[in-house]
Design an enzyme around this catalytic site. Structure first.
Site, PDB file in Angstrom:
ATOM      1  N   SER A  51       0.910  -0.991  -0.074  1.00  0.00           N
ATOM      2  CA  SER A  51       0.085  -0.009  -0.002  1.00  0.00           C
ATOM      3  C   SER A  51       1.140   1.241   0.039  1.00  0.00           C
ATOM      4  O   SER A  51       1.803   1.302  -1.039  1.00  0.00           O
ATOM      5  CB  SER A  51      -0.862  -0.265   1.474  1.00  0.00           C
ATOM      6  OG  SER A  51      -1.993   0.832   0.966  1.00  0.00           O
ATOM      7  N   ASP A 163      -5.264  -2.932  -3.273  1.00  0.00           N
ATOM      8  CA  ASP A 163      -4.486  -2.755  -1.708  1.00  0.00           C
ATOM      9  C   ASP A 163      -4.209  -4.415  -1.255  1.00  0.00           C
ATOM     10  O   ASP A 163      -4.858  -5.179  -1.025  1.00  0.00           O
ATOM     11  CB  ASP A 163      -5.473  -2.274  -0.926  1.00  0.00           C
ATOM     12  CG  ASP A 163      -4.855  -1.761   0.174  1.00  0.00           C
ATOM     13  OD1 ASP A 163      -3.612  -1.806   0.242  1.00  0.00           O
ATOM     14  OD2 ASP A 163      -5.509  -0.905   0.951  1.00  0.00           O
TER      15      ASP A 163
END
Length: 336
Positions: A51, A163
């Site tokens: 991320s 993500d």
């Protein structure tokens, strides 16, 4: 910085791996950690990023010093990178973010990086964890930062990725069993501390939701109003037309339209969603740290800083520096 890593490979016996966790704006803490490593000539053999940690790791391995990354973070207008779109699969298209990343990393491939980098993302089509080790760096970073429902998934070879924090918010799985010393940056927080932070940030979360509504619904309304003005209002007497147009503008606003179709977004709903996310994230942290067992965990304290506080670069960086300095004696001892 490249010469330092050549020295590391030649003279250092032990390999150091650094895992940079996800956490949106909290990922700015990684800059402070990297600054302490640079200042104390702690050379990293490989970085694993997930991320926002993938973005910081990508910049660092592309040749930027931690100090330069700090400057970039301060100079970046994060809101201008949000290209809002009709909410079909997300609120943000992500092209501006991707273009910015590509420009910063100068279109590099993984094999051009020093130190080495691995990036974790989630394959939306198979539900599996994916660790990028080669190919296009920008695409891998863009995939790992695609928050579901907020930033559109990244398509790579007809597969959709999002993500990496969905499968590994720590980033440690990408370095499992490969390094003599494994250091992880932990951006999680105890549940009760997180809830206090969530409650203090609900206003800010609603500001973000409001921004989304104003951009998406607002653009839609502009088109509708323009069409009505040209086809209806112009046919009315001038004074009456102006009056009707003013009433129309005040009645039909983005916030009113959002509330009409979906109801007002209550703080309680935001609280529930964020609580659920925090529970899952903390469980994954505990599970993955149990699987990999980092030698050292650096845990920045950021009691009042939330996931959307991108303007507080100094505070995040300082929190990372304090935590890294505290861990420094143990890191040096393990590397001897």
């Amino acid at each position: 910085m490249f010469i330092y890593y050549i020295c590391y490979i030649v003279y250092m016996k032990k390999k150091l791996g650094l895992a940079l966790a996800g956490g949106a704006a909290a990922g700015l803490c990684h800059i402070g950690v990297l600054k302490v490593f640079e200042d104390n000539e702690i050379y990293i053999n490989s970085i694993s990023g997930v991320s926002f940690g993938a973005l910081i790791g990508g910049l660092y391995c592309s040749g930027y010093s931690a100090y330069k990354i700090e400057d970039i973070a301060k100079q970046t207008d994060w809101q201008r990178l949000l290209d809002f779109t009709l909410p079909i699969n997300s609120f943000i298209r992500g092209r501006k973010i991707e273009n910015k990343i590509r420009d910063l990393v100068k279109n590099k491939q993984f094999n051009e990086l020093s130190p080495r980098l691995v990036i974790t993302a989630t394959n939306l089509d198979s539900g599996s964890e994916v660790v990028f080790r080669d190919g296009d760096l920008t695409s891998a970073i863009r995939a790992s930062i695609a928050i579901p429902g907020i930033i559109a998934p990244k398509r790579i070879n007809k597969q959709r990725f999002c993500d990496g924090a969905l499968v590994d918010p720590t980033g440690v799985l990408g370095l499992k069993g490969k390094y003599d010393v494994l250091v992880a940056v932990d951006l999680s927080a105890p549940f009760e501390t997180s809830i206090k932070l969530i409650k203090s940030k609900i206003t800010k979360e609603n500001e973000l939701i409001g921004a989304i509504g104003n951009n998406i619904v607002g653009n839609f309304l502009k088109l509708v109003k323009k069409n009505i003005r040209e086809k209806k209002f112009k046919k009315l007497p001038r004074l009456l037309g102006n009056t009707v147009e003013t009433i129309f503008d005040r009645l039909f606003t983005p916030s009113r339209l959002m509330n009409f179709f979906s109801g007002s977004i209550s703080p309680q709903m935001v609280d529930i969603v964020l609580r659920a996310n925090q529970i899952v994230t903390n469980r994954l942290y505990n599970l993955n740290f149990e699987i990999v067992k980092p030698d050292i965990i650096i845990k920045p304290k950021r009691s009042y800083l939330g996931w959307v506080d991108f303007e507080n670069v100094d505070e995040f960086v300082a929190a990372g520096e304090r935590a890294a300095k505290k861990a420094l004696p143990r890191i040096k001892k393990l590397l001897k």
